[in-house]
Design a protein around this motif. Structure first.
Motif, PDB file in Angstrom:
ATOM      1  N   LEU A   1       0.826  -1.202   0.000  1.00  0.00           N
ATOM      2  CA  LEU A   1       0.000   0.000   0.000  1.00  0.00           C
ATOM      3  C   LEU A   1       0.864   1.258   0.000  1.00  0.00           C
ATOM      4  O   LEU A   1       0.571   2.228  -0.708  1.00  0.00           O
ATOM      5  CB  LEU A   1      -0.925  -0.015   1.217  1.00  0.00           C
TER       6      LEU A   1
ATOM      7  N   HIS B   1       2.851   1.572  -3.518  1.00  0.00           N
ATOM      8  CA  HIS B   1       1.974   1.922  -4.626  1.00  0.00           C
ATOM      9  C   HIS B   1       1.195   3.208  -4.377  1.00  0.00           C
ATOM     10  O   HIS B   1       1.115   4.075  -5.237  1.00  0.00           O
ATOM     11  CB  HIS B   1       0.999   0.755  -4.887  1.00  0.00           C
ATOM     12  N   GLY B   2       0.632   3.316  -3.164  1.00  0.00           N
ATOM     13  CA  GLY B   2      -0.251   4.448  -2.886  1.00  0.00           C
ATOM     14  C   GLY B   2       0.471   5.741  -2.579  1.00  0.00           C
ATOM     15  O   GLY B   2       0.027   6.815  -2.995  1.00  0.00           O
TER      16      GLY B   2
END
Length: 241
Positions: free
Chosen positions: A232, A235-236
């Motif tokens: 997370l 990527h985020g």
């Protein structure tokens, strides 16, 4: 069977031969390197993982938690999640058995001479002071940093496998030295549970309790939590993959 599954098995075997082997070296009576300490062991783990990547390529995970993270960000198809994990766990088991075979004479020489707990810890990670909530949090944090750093390095290294392999070795070394003294920094179910099972079944005399309660909770579950958070984050927040 896809070649990538066999690569997961082979690379994990090689990693564990280095890792369990170096702990045999530092712990057992009769080896040339007995007493060399954790600096020696952690450095060998780091270099050994780099060697496995040199041989099998930068795409191998060698780690169920890393496989989960790569599935979450789309680098590994979900259809390969279970086959990779099975191959990695079997690789951890087989690698530990190979290391035991290499050092079988030293295990015999250590009977009654080396603490059974120290011999158990050749195969698996166990804390000196067990505090399950804190151990779980620390193992989650170690895995988060470990997986985040490797994914970021992979994104920046691109197709340069040699650069990535060296970077991964440095990451393992840094996390192990700076964060690993609490739990032993498994960060990888194949690294802990595969060899822990090997210790359970191998003909080693005067065995200590295998501490499955700790093994299944901390190195068994926490790496998945840390890896999911790392996916997370990478990527985020970092915008990679």
């Amino acid at each position: 069977m896809p070649p990538s599954v066999l690569a997961e098995f082979g690379s994990t075997v090689l990693m564990i031969v280095f890792g369990v082997g170096v702990h045999c070296d530092t712990v057992l009576k009769g080896t040339k390197y007995q007493g060399s300490g954790h600096m020696f062991a952690i450095t060998t783990w780091a270099f050994g993982i780099s060697v496995a990547l040199f041989v099998f390529g930068g795409a191998v995970c060698m780690n169920p938690a890393m496989t989960l993270a790569q599935c979450l960000i789309g680098l590994v198809p979900w259809s390969l999640l279970v086959p990779y994990m099975v191959a990695q766990m079997l690789g951890g088991l087989v690698g530990a058995i190979i290391a035991w075979f290499m050092y079988a004479d030293d295990f015999r020489a250590s009977e009654g001479e080396v603490d059974p707990v120290a011999q158990r810890n050749i195969f698996s990670t166990n804390p000196v002071i067990e505090n399950l909530p804190r151990d779980f949090a620390c193992e989650t944090l170690c895995t988060f940093v470990f997986v985040s750093a490797i994914l970021a390095a992979a994104s920046r290294a691109g197709e340069n496998v040699l650069l990535l392999a060296i970077a991964v070795g440095i990451i393992v070394w840094a996390v192990g030295m700076g964060m690993g003294g609490i739990t032993g920094f498994a960060m990888n179910q194949a690294r802990d549970l595969g060899p822990r099972l090997a210790y359970q079944i191998l003909p080693i005399r005067n065995k200590a309790d295998n501490n499955w309660r700790y093994g299944l909770i901390v190195p068994g579950i926490a790496p998945f939590v840390g890896a999911a958070l790392a996916a997370l984050f990478v990527h985020g927040f970092l915008g990679m993959f």
